[in-house]
Design an enzyme around this catalytic site. Sequence first.
Site, PDB file in Angstrom:
ATOM      1  N   HIS A   1       0.917  -1.113  -0.063  1.00 55.73           N
ATOM      2  CA  HIS A   1       0.094   0.122   0.146  1.00 55.73           C
ATOM      3  C   HIS A   1       0.853   1.317  -0.017  1.00 55.73           C
ATOM      4  O   HIS A   1       0.888   1.948  -1.076  1.00 55.73           O
ATOM      5  CB  HIS A   1      -1.044  -0.030   1.087  1.00 55.73           C
ATOM      6  CG  HIS A   1      -1.956  -1.139   1.490  1.00 55.73           C
ATOM      7  ND1 HIS A   1      -2.723  -1.565   0.585  1.00 55.73           N
ATOM      8  CD2 HIS A   1      -2.236  -1.983   1.961  1.00 55.73           C
ATOM      9  CE1 HIS A   1      -3.370  -2.476   0.541  1.00 55.73           C
ATOM     10  NE2 HIS A   1      -2.894  -2.978   1.590  1.00 55.73           N
TER      11      HIS A   1
ATOM     12  N   ASP B   1      -4.919  -8.167  -3.305  1.00 59.89           N
ATOM     13  CA  ASP B   1      -4.984  -8.196  -1.808  1.00 59.89           C
ATOM     14  C   ASP B   1      -6.255  -8.955  -1.536  1.00 59.89           C
ATOM     15  O   ASP B   1      -6.483  -9.980  -1.346  1.00 59.89           O
ATOM     16  CB  ASP B   1      -5.238  -6.588  -1.746  1.00 59.89           C
ATOM     17  CG  ASP B   1      -5.198  -6.046  -0.228  1.00 59.89           C
ATOM     18  OD1 ASP B   1      -5.047  -7.129   0.682  1.00 59.89           O
ATOM     19  OD2 ASP B   1      -5.126  -5.000  -0.031  1.00 59.89           O
TER      20      ASP B   1
HETATM   21 ZN   LIG Z   1      -3.485  -7.004   2.404  1.00 61.09          ZN
END
Ligand SMILES: [Zn+2]
Length: 452
Positions: A269, A320
């Site tokens: 991220h 993800d």
């Molecule tokens: Zn993750």
Amino acid sequence: MSSLHLEQALIGGRIVADVAVTVEAGTIASVAIGGLPAPDAVRVAGLTLPGLPNLHSHAFQRGMAGLSETRGASDDSFWTWREVMYRFLDKLSPDDVAAIAAQAYAEMLETGFTGVCEFHYLHHDVDGGRYADIAAMASAIAQAAHETGIGLTLLPVFYRFGGFGQLAPSHGQRRFINDPDSFARLVEGSRKAVSSVAGAVVGIAPHSLRAVGAADLEQVRRLAGGAPIHIHIAEQEKEVADCLAWSGQRPVEWLFDHADVDRQWCLIHATHLTLAERDAIAASGAVAGLCPVTEASLGDGIFDGVAFHEGGGVLGVGTDSNIQVGAASELRQLEYSQRLRDRRRARLAPVGGSVGLSLYQATLDGGARASGRAVGAIAPGCGADLVTLDLDHPALVARSGAALLDSAIFAATEMPVREVRVAGQRVVEAGRHVHGDVIRQRFSSVMRRVLG
Ligand SMILES: [Zn+2]
């Protein structure tokens, strides 16, 4: 040894025609451009790309995709989504996880990914007790990779605390928790678990700064050896605020002060960065592990991709939460997030360059680095992980050169994949995984039971 003759292929950042490739024990042995097909070569029509590594997945979350889209009384965020996720995983057994992961991996293979970095944190039994084999869940992931043929980087996750300052874990986190000793056994068990998966790599993943004590970080880092180290970092504004309250430093600032972050690391991220943090990541060689569809789904924020990429930063993409699975979706969302923020077009490409080609090449390089596997190029010494696009697909018809990649990413719902090879073995034919029916039926029966 086998021989392929690729009609067109992406090699060294260019699309070229008539490529002869030999494959030995799953690895590309030779590449020759131009010339006629050898008589024994398998002819591969279409455009063949090095398969994209998916650098961040929580496979079991594929089973809860779409189940957190109701607006609650308070502001919905990552934190309310996390409560839905904790309730979903309450019931899952290792066999359930193997079934859901196989479905997720088959979908990845059908949409352009040939490898996955599985950030694996669901370790323990439903009551939080350890299974007789502490790596039983890791074995379920390995089983799904073996069945589908996807390349695997297994990242057992170290998760110890419920929040910054060594807060006790919550009830919802009981299946994730280890101390450094049990984690060392889990890593060892994970290495055994992947022994049936050709070419698999086992790295490690400290879950996040909020879940790992400062003193633990160095201890668990040593378990990686030279393999990849992945960590969730600076995904959420609340996480940045909590880290500041705890340490006086922001998450990336703290990490760079307390660990030697280099190209072995993948920072998942890295959404909320100061300019200094952004430049420190770029200079370190660590990969920024972006998950654009999930980050949009969770309302995380927008990564500063343009400045990071132009500053020499290395980036890759992952699916993800697996709310949606597809290489084109991630690449398109990444580029569109920059366009919406900047109110301009064609952001992640050099002047005069194709966005599709630039994005694909950048995320191949970053994904390969984050995976710790020799993949990401059609070149001698690389795994023969090859995705072939159907040039007769309406989105690709009459295109050539880089416009093929631009159209595959921006003009089709997902990449028009016709066939896929991993380590030279064909796992997708006519756009479908070769074991897709069996995998889907098993997934469906698990979902009916778990959600019923
Ligand atoms: Zn993750």
